[in-house]
Design a protein around this motif. Structure first.
Motif, PDB file in Angstrom:
ATOM      1  N   GLU A   1     -26.138  13.198 -17.576  1.00 51.05           N
ATOM      2  CA  GLU A   1     -24.772  13.433 -17.704  1.00 51.05           C
ATOM      3  C   GLU A   1     -23.866  12.134 -18.304  1.00 51.05           C
ATOM      4  N   GLU A   2     -23.226  12.566 -19.363  1.00 53.32           N
ATOM      5  CA  GLU A   2     -22.200  11.433 -19.617  1.00 53.32           C
ATOM      6  C   GLU A   2     -21.465  10.947 -18.671  1.00 53.32           C
ATOM      7  N   ASP A   3     -20.749  11.836 -18.045  1.00 55.86           N
ATOM      8  CA  ASP A   3     -19.744  11.390 -16.923  1.00 55.86           C
ATOM      9  C   ASP A   3     -20.396  10.626 -15.893  1.00 55.86           C
ATOM     10  N   ALA A   4     -21.715  10.658 -15.778  1.00 53.82           N
ATOM     11  CA  ALA A   4     -22.497  10.057 -14.610  1.00 53.82           C
ATOM     12  C   ALA A   4     -22.350   8.475 -15.102  1.00 53.82           C
ATOM     13  N   LEU A   5     -22.173   8.278 -16.413  1.00 48.26           N
ATOM     14  CA  LEU A   5     -22.326   6.755 -16.911  1.00 48.26           C
ATOM     15  C   LEU A   5     -20.916   6.270 -17.011  1.00 48.26           C
ATOM     16  N   ARG A   6     -19.815   7.211 -16.831  1.00 51.78           N
ATOM     17  CA  ARG A   6     -18.562   6.720 -17.202  1.00 51.78           C
ATOM     18  C   ARG A   6     -17.799   6.354 -15.933  1.00 51.78           C
ATOM     19  N   ARG A   7     -18.656   6.778 -14.969  1.00 49.61           N
ATOM     20  CA  ARG A   7     -17.930   6.554 -13.440  1.00 49.61           C
ATOM     21  C   ARG A   7     -18.111   5.030 -13.205  1.00 49.61           C
ATOM     22  N   VAL A   8     -17.275   4.239 -12.844  1.00 50.30           N
ATOM     23  CA  VAL A   8     -17.361   2.594 -12.627  1.00 50.30           C
ATOM     24  C   VAL A   8     -17.820   2.531 -11.193  1.00 50.30           C
ATOM     25  N   VAL A   9     -19.269   2.337 -11.092  1.00 44.14           N
ATOM     26  CA  VAL A   9     -19.742   2.208  -9.754  1.00 44.14           C
ATOM     27  C   VAL A   9     -19.575   0.498  -9.680  1.00 44.14           C
ATOM     28  N   GLY A  10     -18.964  -0.137  -8.350  1.00 45.67           N
ATOM     29  CA  GLY A  10     -18.788  -1.488  -8.373  1.00 45.67           C
ATOM     30  C   GLY A  10     -17.638  -2.017  -9.084  1.00 45.67           C
ATOM     31  N   ASN A  11     -17.639  -2.422 -10.155  1.00 46.61           N
ATOM     32  CA  ASN A  11     -16.732  -2.799 -11.210  1.00 46.61           C
ATOM     33  C   ASN A  11     -16.975  -2.776 -12.487  1.00 46.61           C
ATOM     34  N   LYS A  12     -16.194  -3.213 -13.319  1.00 45.31           N
ATOM     35  CA  LYS A  12     -16.679  -2.941 -14.873  1.00 45.31           C
ATOM     36  C   LYS A  12     -17.688  -3.976 -15.190  1.00 45.31           C
ATOM     37  N   ALA A  13     -17.656  -5.093 -14.560  1.00 49.13           N
ATOM     38  CA  ALA A  13     -19.055  -5.936 -15.068  1.00 49.13           C
ATOM     39  C   ALA A  13     -20.098  -5.258 -14.403  1.00 49.13           C
ATOM     40  N   VAL A  14     -20.303  -4.961 -13.210  1.00 46.09           N
ATOM     41  CA  VAL A  14     -21.480  -4.231 -12.875  1.00 46.09           C
ATOM     42  C   VAL A  14     -21.989  -3.009 -13.630  1.00 46.09           C
ATOM     43  N   MET A  15     -20.790  -2.175 -14.158  1.00 45.32           N
ATOM     44  CA  MET A  15     -20.978  -1.000 -14.931  1.00 45.32           C
ATOM     45  C   MET A  15     -21.639  -1.511 -16.297  1.00 45.32           C
ATOM     46  N   ARG A  16     -20.984  -2.513 -17.072  1.00 48.48           N
ATOM     47  CA  ARG A  16     -21.622  -2.947 -18.051  1.00 48.48           C
ATOM     48  C   ARG A  16     -23.040  -3.408 -18.432  1.00 48.48           C
ATOM     49  N   GLU A  17     -23.127  -4.064 -17.032  1.00 53.37           N
ATOM     50  CA  GLU A  17     -24.658  -4.666 -16.961  1.00 53.37           C
ATOM     51  C   GLU A  17     -25.787  -3.479 -17.052  1.00 53.37           C
ATOM     52  N   GLN A  18     -25.184  -2.698 -16.122  1.00 56.98           N
ATOM     53  CA  GLN A  18     -26.133  -1.140 -15.940  1.00 56.98           C
ATOM     54  C   GLN A  18     -26.283  -0.478 -17.177  1.00 56.98           C
ATOM     55  N   LEU A  19     -25.097  -0.402 -18.020  1.00 61.22           N
ATOM     56  CA  LEU A  19     -25.201   0.245 -19.107  1.00 61.22           C
ATOM     57  C   LEU A  19     -25.981  -0.523 -20.091  1.00 61.22           C
ATOM     58  N   GLU A  20     -26.075  -1.781 -20.434  1.00 57.83           N
ATOM     59  CA  GLU A  20     -26.990  -2.598 -20.965  1.00 57.83           C
ATOM     60  C   GLU A  20     -28.276  -2.729 -20.559  1.00 57.83           C
ATOM     61  N   SER A  21     -28.690  -2.400 -19.355  1.00 59.87           N
ATOM     62  CA  SER A  21     -29.972  -2.416 -18.999  1.00 59.87           C
ATOM     63  C   SER A  21     -30.546  -0.961 -19.007  1.00 59.87           C
ATOM     64  N   LEU A  22     -29.714   0.208 -19.475  1.00 59.41           N
ATOM     65  CA  LEU A  22     -30.298   1.415 -19.726  1.00 59.41           C
ATOM     66  C   LEU A  22     -30.637   1.236 -21.312  1.00 59.41           C
ATOM     67  N   LEU A  23     -29.752   0.434 -21.957  1.00 60.53           N
ATOM     68  CA  LEU A  23     -30.405   0.338 -23.430  1.00 60.53           C
ATOM     69  C   LEU A  23     -31.747  -0.100 -23.463  1.00 60.53           C
ATOM     70  N   THR A  24     -31.826  -1.522 -22.698  1.00 57.92           N
ATOM     71  CA  THR A  24     -33.203  -2.165 -22.466  1.00 57.92           C
ATOM     72  C   THR A  24     -34.465  -1.138 -22.247  1.00 57.92           C
ATOM     73  N   CYS A  25     -34.194  -0.389 -21.028  1.00 57.96           N
ATOM     74  CA  CYS A  25     -35.158   0.375 -20.654  1.00 57.96           C
ATOM     75  C   CYS A  25     -35.470   1.208 -21.468  1.00 57.96           C
ATOM     76  N   SER A  26     -34.531   1.795 -22.300  1.00 63.31           N
ATOM     77  CA  SER A  26     -34.893   3.013 -23.334  1.00 63.31           C
ATOM     78  C   SER A  26     -35.738   2.653 -24.416  1.00 63.31           C
ATOM     79  N   GLN A  27     -35.940   1.306 -24.641  1.00 63.97           N
ATOM     80  CA  GLN A  27     -36.501   0.581 -25.652  1.00 63.97           C
ATOM     81  C   GLN A  27     -38.007   0.592 -25.285  1.00 63.97           C
ATOM     82  N   ARG A  28     -38.412   0.881 -24.131  1.00 60.36           N
ATOM     83  CA  ARG A  28     -39.765   1.001 -23.835  1.00 60.36           C
ATOM     84  C   ARG A  28     -40.460   2.071 -24.283  1.00 60.36           C
ATOM     85  N   ARG A  29     -41.870   2.010 -24.914  1.00 55.49           N
ATOM     86  CA  ARG A  29     -42.301   3.191 -25.490  1.00 55.49           C
ATOM     87  C   ARG A  29     -42.858   4.288 -24.653  1.00 55.49           C
ATOM     88  N   ASN A  30     -42.661   4.276 -23.494  1.00 60.13           N
ATOM     89  CA  ASN A  30     -43.034   5.269 -22.434  1.00 60.13           C
ATOM     90  C   ASN A  30     -41.699   5.796 -21.880  1.00 60.13           C
TER      91      ASN A  30
END
Length: 256
Positions: free
Chosen positions: A147-176
């Motif tokens: 859910e979009e709202d799940a990723l808009r909830r700031v867990v930890g702080n903004k830096a933690v959340m930014r890192e989490q979103l960037e990690s999602l983008l990296t993981c989504s590039q895997r072929r599997n």
């Protein structure tokens, strides 16, 4: 007990083993006595120092599962034998895609409060599960609908959340791995009944499990499971496609 056997076979005491692998006497003793599960780095270092022949690393998966909450261990076994894993996550970033800082912030917010050692063990276990993402023999196919709202909830702080979103983008590039976002603008849909995880094992048996408030329900009845697979197929058609999802995550990260 196995660590103790290998240490004694090598003619070392606990202090000597600790010196050889960069851990304290207390840490070595805690692992040997079962008071503290070994981390993967500890196990790898002990394997090298004791020439264990891979026996310690072979057992690491069981050690990692022992760090998980008791209610989740059987599910972790099902995951370990899966060929495919499809999930819908309405509240949080999926556990298999969480960063260390994000997982730490979630566990620190747990109530009743967890002690520091339990938090450390559960974070380590959650990160260890992520080895499924890179398993090669056989590889696991993953689909995450979040859910979009799940990723808009700031867990930890903004830096933690930014890192989490960037990690999602990296993981989504895997072929599997496929990651789709369910936009808030979609409104009502059948996923709003709650989270779900669909698993297909190596023998082609299908399971569904639901984890809510620390209560896990697993189903393998064909009729019941079939309904969940149909529901999940509909969710995928209603969510943004993978390219649209990546662009949305990039925008959310840029807003933090």
């Amino acid at each position: 007990m196995l660590l103790q056997y290998l240490r004694k076979r090598a003619g070392m005491n606990q202090q000597q083993l600790g010196d050889a692998i960069g851990y304290s006497l207390e840490q070595v003793a805690s692992v040997e006595q079962g008071r503290r599960p070994a981390k993967a780095a500890f196990t790898a270092a002990a394997e090298r120092a004791l020439e264990g022949g891979g026996v310690l690393e072979t057992l690491q998966g069981e050690v990692d599962r022992a760090k998980l909450p008791r209610f989740f261990r059987n599910v972790a076994l099902l995951e370990a034998e899966a060929l495919s894993r499809f999930s819908y996550d309405p509240l949080l970033a999926p556990g298999l895609l969480q960063t260390e800082a994000y997982a730490q912030a979630l566990l620190e917010a747990h109530f009743p409060p967890l002690d520091d050692e339990t938090i450390e063990q559960r974070v380590a276990a959650r990160l260890a599960r992520q080895s499924l993402l890179t398993r090669k023999s056989p590889p696991v196919v993953f689909v995450f609908v979040v859910e979009e709202d799940a990723l808009r909830r700031v867990v930890g702080n903004k830096a933690v959340m930014r890192e989490q979103l960037e990690s999602l983008l990296t993981c989504s590039q895997r072929r599997n791995v496929e990651l789709q976002i369910m936009p808030t603008a979609r409104g009502a849909h059948s996923g709003l009944n709650g989270p779900m995880v669909l698993l297909e094992s190596m023998d082609r048996t299908r399971h569904v499990y639901i984890d809510a408030q620390g209560v896990v329900t697993v189903r393998s009845n064909e009729d019941e499971v079939s309904e969940f697979w149909l529901r999940y197929g509909m969710l995928r058609t209603q969510a943004l496609n993978t390219e649209e999802s990546s662009r949305l995550i990039e925008r959310m990260a840029g807003e933090l």
